[in-house]
Motif scaffolding. Structure first.
Motif, short mmCIF file in Angstrom:
data_model
loop_
_atom_site.label_atom_id
_atom_site.label_comp_id
_atom_site.label_asym_id
_atom_site.label_seq_id
_atom_site.Cartn_x
_atom_site.Cartn_y
_atom_site.Cartn_z
N THR A 114 0.83 -1.20 0.00
CA THR A 114 0.00 0.00 0.00
C THR A 114 0.86 1.24 0.00
O THR A 114 0.59 2.21 -0.73
CB THR A 114 -0.94 0.00 1.22
N ARG A 122 -9.58 2.36 -4.43
CA ARG A 122 -10.13 1.46 -3.43
C ARG A 122 -9.07 0.48 -2.93
O ARG A 122 -8.21 0.03 -3.70
CB ARG A 122 -11.31 0.65 -4.00
N LEU A 123 -9.19 0.16 -1.65
CA LEU A 123 -8.37 -0.87 -1.03
C LEU A 123 -9.29 -1.84 -0.32
O LEU A 123 -10.21 -1.43 0.41
CB LEU A 123 -7.41 -0.25 0.00
N ALA A 165 -6.99 -1.22 7.55
CA ALA A 165 -7.98 -0.68 6.63
C ALA A 165 -8.54 0.65 7.14
O ALA A 165 -8.68 1.62 6.39
CB ALA A 165 -9.11 -1.69 6.41
N ALA A 169 -7.86 4.47 5.78
CA ALA A 169 -9.04 5.28 5.46
C ALA A 169 -8.92 6.67 6.09
O ALA A 169 -9.27 7.68 5.48
CB ALA A 169 -10.31 4.58 5.93
N THR A 175 -9.24 7.65 -0.79
CA THR A 175 -9.34 6.22 -1.08
C THR A 175 -10.41 5.57 -0.22
O THR A 175 -10.50 5.86 0.97
CB THR A 175 -7.99 5.51 -0.82
N SER A 177 -11.13 2.63 1.70
CA SER A 177 -10.35 1.55 2.31
C SER A 177 -11.21 0.80 3.30
O SER A 177 -11.68 1.39 4.29
CB SER A 177 -9.11 2.13 3.00
N SER A 219 -15.95 4.15 3.51
CA SER A 219 -14.55 3.91 3.84
C SER A 219 -14.39 3.72 5.33
O SER A 219 -15.13 4.30 6.14
CB SER A 219 -13.70 5.09 3.35
#
Length: 270
Positions: A114, A122-123, A165, A169, A175, A177, A219
């Motif tokens: 990452t 997006r993750l 995560a 975020a 993003t 996440s 997120s």
């Protein structure tokens, strides 16, 4: 069509996730830990955009993997699916970097990728319902001092994935996440009695990777069909920042500042 990376995509849930994404017409890059497994993936998915090779048990190989992935351009979505479980192992296993193997593969590797890859839209961090039994101690992330218990170590790594995560975020408003619990799945780890098929588990990951309904355009969330949710203490902003700092110190790579426009929603820990 989205440009998507799925780590650990040679078998199990990762393979089904890649298959479903390809069937939807997306540009999918696969990941294998060695050339032998890469050949298996290439034969199974000739339509894939490419296959990147790198053993996540090695910091150098993970960094090299990130370098090779740069050739595929910026990913719209990265699915951090790769992971290991040593549930019945009687003792710690150290990698060549001197790091506890479950922690390195399940936590440090997704953090490092990452941090090194271009910031995606997006993750998706693959967690587990076993995160409910995780015990986070930032002073002893690798069970140097705590009594060794393979099941607890795996559970802790999955709780740390969930925390990563949410931490990302918060750090990257541009993003989406999120973490996902795929359920108890019929895989090598889950066994034949598990109620969820790998295909059904993959659909949850695909939904987060590409879905457009409001439920996934969020997120900092944990997606699970089970009732358990992480405690407020485990998602304390100071603790999350400390986790990122620890990962940065162990890998020698700090998570960059946000470089994108704000995502659809504001990160939430609810």
């Amino acid at each position: 069509m989205r440009n998507i990376l799925v780590t650990g995509s040679v078998d199990g849930i990762g393979m089904r996730t890649a298959a479903q994404l390809l069937a939807e017409g997306h540009r999918v890059v696969l990941h294998a830990r060695n050339e032998e497994r890469a050949a298996i993936a290439k034969a199974a998915f000739p339509a894939a955009a490419g296959i990147a090779v790198g053993d996540l048990r090695s910091l150098d190989e993970t960094k090299a993997l990130a370098g090779s992935l740069a050739a595929f351009g910026r990913f719209d979505t990265i699915v951090h699916n790769a992971g290991i479980a040593r549930l019945d192992s009687p003792e710690r296993e150290l990698t060549g970097d001197g790091l506890e193997s479950t922690f390195q593969v399940n936590v440090l590797a997704p953090y490092l990728l990452t941090a090194l890859l271009a910031q995606p839209e997006r993750l998706v961090f693959v967690s587990s319902a076993m995160a409910a039994d995780g015990v986070v101690d930032l002073a002893d992330l690798q069970y140097d001092s705590r009594p060794w218990n393979g099941t607890e170590v795996y559970s802790t790594s999955k709780l740390l994935d969930l925390m990563l995560a949410v931490a990302v975020a918060r750090r990257w408003p541009g993003t989406l996440s999120n973490a996902v619990d795929p359920g108890w799945v019929r895989t090598k780890m889950g066994g034949d009695m598990a109620p969820t098929s790998p295909g059904d588990a993959a659909r949850a990951q695909v939904r987060l990777a590409t879905g457009t309904d409001p439920d996934v355009l969020v997120s900092g969330h944990y997606f699970s069909e089970r009732d358990w949710r992480p405690s407020e203490a485990s998602l304390d902003p100071a603790l999350l920042d400390d986790l990122l700092a620890h990962c940065g110190n162990l890998t020698g790579v700090q998570l960059p500042e946000d470089s994108s426009s704000p995502a659809t929603t504001t990160p939430s820990t609810r």
